[in-house]
Write an enzyme that holds these catalytic residues in place. Structure first.
Site, mmCIF file in Angstrom:
data_model
loop_
_atom_site.group_PDB
_atom_site.id
_atom_site.type_symbol
_atom_site.label_atom_id
_atom_site.label_comp_id
_atom_site.label_asym_id
_atom_site.label_seq_id
_atom_site.Cartn_x
_atom_site.Cartn_y
_atom_site.Cartn_z
ATOM 1 N N CYS A 39 5.645 1.120 -5.405
ATOM 2 C CA CYS A 39 6.257 0.645 -4.281
ATOM 3 C C CYS A 39 7.300 -0.223 -4.579
ATOM 4 C CB CYS A 39 5.266 -0.205 -3.524
ATOM 5 S SG CYS A 39 5.725 -0.627 -1.766
ATOM 6 N N CYS A 40 8.553 0.068 -3.964
ATOM 7 C CA CYS A 40 9.791 -0.644 -4.161
ATOM 8 C C CYS A 40 10.447 -0.884 -2.733
ATOM 9 C CB CYS A 40 10.588 -0.039 -5.196
ATOM 10 S SG CYS A 40 11.398 1.760 -4.717
ATOM 11 N N SER A 41 11.700 -1.233 -2.768
ATOM 12 C CA SER A 41 12.480 -1.775 -1.465
ATOM 13 C C SER A 41 12.423 -0.386 -0.690
ATOM 14 C CB SER A 41 13.750 -2.180 -1.842
ATOM 15 O OG SER A 41 13.785 -3.333 -2.456
ATOM 16 N N MET A 71 8.394 -0.224 0.676
ATOM 17 C CA MET A 71 7.419 -1.158 1.117
ATOM 18 C C MET A 71 7.292 -1.416 2.533
ATOM 19 S SD MET A 71 9.445 -4.770 0.363
ATOM 20 C CE MET A 71 10.743 -5.391 1.359
ATOM 21 N N GLN A 89 11.538 -5.747 -8.111
ATOM 22 C CA GLN A 89 12.302 -6.121 -7.030
ATOM 23 C C GLN A 89 11.581 -6.486 -5.951
ATOM 24 O OE1 GLN A 89 12.188 -2.901 -7.920
ATOM 25 N NE2 GLN A 89 12.973 -1.742 -6.467
#
Length: 135
Positions: A39-41, A71, A89
């Site tokens: 999961c990232c931005s 996310m 991040q």
């Protein structure tokens, strides 16, 4: 007289399948499917790492589904995946996501920043698998 046969060695072949969530599934036809998502931005920066992890899984003969998901889709994804690793991040969301995942008896951790930056798919796969073992 007892006859002995030569040991049987399985060779594993796999096929790549696209799933309904847009992830790639490596189907080996053995083992229980393990479902991991990064999961990232927006799910974009983890896509390259997913490819490295899939290759590491294929090299080991593991039956896994690995996806990169933004996310904003975390709550939906954690319901259908076994474990989640967060990109560095969005590490600030770790506590919130862990609390949400705990309701489903699932684990969430942050990806080691060095492994993420160097795109070490094998190391990140090991991290995800270790979370599955302790779940």
């Amino acid at each position: 007289k007892v006859s002995r046969s030569a040991p049987i060695h399985k060779s594993y072949s796999y096929k790549t399948e696209k799933t309904g969530t847009g992830s790639t599934r490596l189907n080996f036809g053995v083992n229980v499917m393990k479902k991991i998502f990064l999961c990232c931005s927006a799910g974009m920066s983890t896509s390259m790492l997913v490819k490295k992890m899939e290759q590491a899984a294929a090299d080991r003969g593991l039956d896994v589904e690995i996806a990169a998901i933004g996310m904003a889709n975390f709550e939906e994804a954690i319901a259908s995946y076994d474990v989640c690793l967060l990109g560095p991040q969005i590490k600030f969301k770790l506590a919130d996501f862990q609390a949400e995942a705990a309701k489903l008896n699932k684990r969430v951790e942050a990806i080691d920043p060095m492994a993420y930056g160097m795109m070490k798919g094998e190391q990140v796969l090991d991290q995800a698998l270790s979370l599955l073992e302790t779940a």
